[in-house]
Design an enzyme around this catalytic site. Structure first.
Site, PDB file in Angstrom:
ATOM      1  N   ASN A  10       1.839  -1.244   5.395  1.00 39.33           N
ATOM      2  CA  ASN A  10       1.876   0.127   4.721  1.00 39.33           C
ATOM      3  C   ASN A  10       2.403   0.509   3.477  1.00 39.33           C
ATOM      4  OD1 ASN A  10       1.056   2.752   4.753  1.00 39.33           O
ATOM      5  ND2 ASN A  10       2.829   3.564   6.044  1.00 39.33           N
ATOM      6  N   GLU A  36      -2.669  -4.212   4.039  1.00 38.52           N
ATOM      7  CA  GLU A  36      -2.300  -2.933   3.296  1.00 38.52           C
ATOM      8  C   GLU A  36      -1.250  -3.076   2.418  1.00 38.52           C
ATOM      9  OE1 GLU A  36      -2.726   1.876   4.382  1.00 38.52           O
ATOM     10  OE2 GLU A  36      -2.211   0.621   5.931  1.00 38.52           O
ATOM     11  N   ASP A 152      -4.898  -5.929  11.016  1.00 44.21           N
ATOM     12  CA  ASP A 152      -5.002  -4.804  11.579  1.00 44.21           C
ATOM     13  C   ASP A 152      -6.473  -4.473  11.789  1.00 44.21           C
ATOM     14  OD1 ASP A 152      -5.144  -1.860  12.067  1.00 44.21           O
ATOM     15  OD2 ASP A 152      -4.031  -1.218  10.188  1.00 44.21           O
ATOM     16  N   ASN A 154      -7.987  -2.047  13.687  1.00 48.76           N
ATOM     17  CA  ASN A 154      -8.028  -0.633  13.728  1.00 48.76           C
ATOM     18  C   ASN A 154      -8.954  -0.135  15.000  1.00 48.76           C
ATOM     19  OD1 ASN A 154      -6.921   1.337  12.057  1.00 48.76           O
ATOM     20  ND2 ASN A 154      -7.597   0.070  10.475  1.00 48.76           N
ATOM     21  N   HIS A 252       3.286   0.019  11.388  1.00 47.55           N
ATOM     22  CA  HIS A 252       3.141  -0.906  12.310  1.00 47.55           C
ATOM     23  C   HIS A 252       4.355  -1.771  12.551  1.00 47.55           C
ATOM     24  CE1 HIS A 252      -1.586  -0.632  11.817  1.00 47.55           C
ATOM     25  NE2 HIS A 252      -1.124   0.101  11.077  1.00 47.55           N
TER      26      HIS A 252
END
Length: 263
Positions: A10, A36, A152, A154, A252
């Site tokens: 992130n 990310e 990730d 999702n 995360h």
């Protein structure tokens, strides 16, 4: 043991400010797959191109401050692959693969960031297109080499993979179509959800992502969105898995799995 970590940052600058480097130094993984990044090549150069002796390899998004994936590796790969060969997704920096080939084996480690569809129907359709594109890619790849895809994804696959599954059945990340895609990948698709092989019944302790709303982290109202998806040959060497929650570098948590790949 080969310690392999997956972590959605992130934002690499944000995660760094929250103590990421110190944690890497302490835990000493052999390889870290990050997603990310939210940075460009110029942002990474000279600052994040290495992490505690691990060299970074990246696939950046064209859009600034968006997406991007990387792999930090202690060992130098024989080849680096960036992108799926699909312009729509390659522009978003979603796939990097390190190949480690020798006379006796062909192995890959992949860092992949699947699109989120939570912002609306348009992005959900992008997510479905991504799932349709990466499935045959992984099927071809497993005929050529062993691999672990960290990322990730999702998608929370099963009811035990999120706290409030009943109220999320119509929400992106737990849609029937997404879950069916994952079931196919882990069924006829022949890949292994390595964490679930080690911990088939884990619930609350399995979550890797928490919303920033409503004290979700404090109350552990989470989702399991981060995976190691491996070919059976490499998955069979998995010895232990750990989700680190003592510190918070991101929304995360890092998922680390130790493998014995000498078998």
């Amino acid at each position: 043991m080969f310690k392999l970590t997956s972590l959605n940052l992130n934002g690499i600058r944000s995660a760094s400010n929250k103590g990421l480097q110190a944690w890497v130094s302490k835990t000493a993984p052999d390889c870290i797959c990050v997603q990310e990044i939210k940075a460009q090549a110029d942002d990474v150069a000279g600052r994040f191109d290495a992490l505690d002796g691990l060299r970074g390899y990246f696939h950046f998004a064209k859009k600034k401050g968006y997406s991007g994936v990387g792999i930090y590796s202690r060992r130098e790969p024989s080849e680096v692959i960036t992108g799926l060969g699909v312009p729509e997704f390659d522009a978003e920096g979603r796939y990097v693969e390190l190949r480690f080939d020798s006379a006796v084996s062909k192995r890959s480690i992949i860092s992949c960031y699947f699109p989120s569809g939570s912002s609306g129907e348009e992005r959900q359709q992008v997510k479905f297109r991504f799932l349709a594109a990466i499935y045959p890619h992984l099927q071809r790849l497993k005929t050529e080499r062993e691999f672990v895809l960290c990322g990730d994804v999702n998608i929370a696959h099963q009811e035990i993979d999120l706290k409030n599954w009943k109220s999320n059945q119509k929400n992106s990340g737990f849609l029937p179509e997404e879950r069916a895609w994952m079931s196919q990948l882990l069924g006829d698709g022949g890949l292994v959800d390595v964490y679930r092989r080690l911990h088939p019944h884990a619930t609350d302790e399995a979550y890797t992502w928490w919303s920033n709303r409503g004290q979700a982290y404090a109350k552990n109202v989470g989702w399991r969105l981060d995976y190691h998806l491996a070919t059976p040959g490499l998955a069979g060497g998995a010895q232990s898995a750990a989700i680190y929650k003592a510190e918070k570098f991101s929304d995360h948590a890092p998922l680390t799995i130790a493998y014995d790949w000498a078998h």
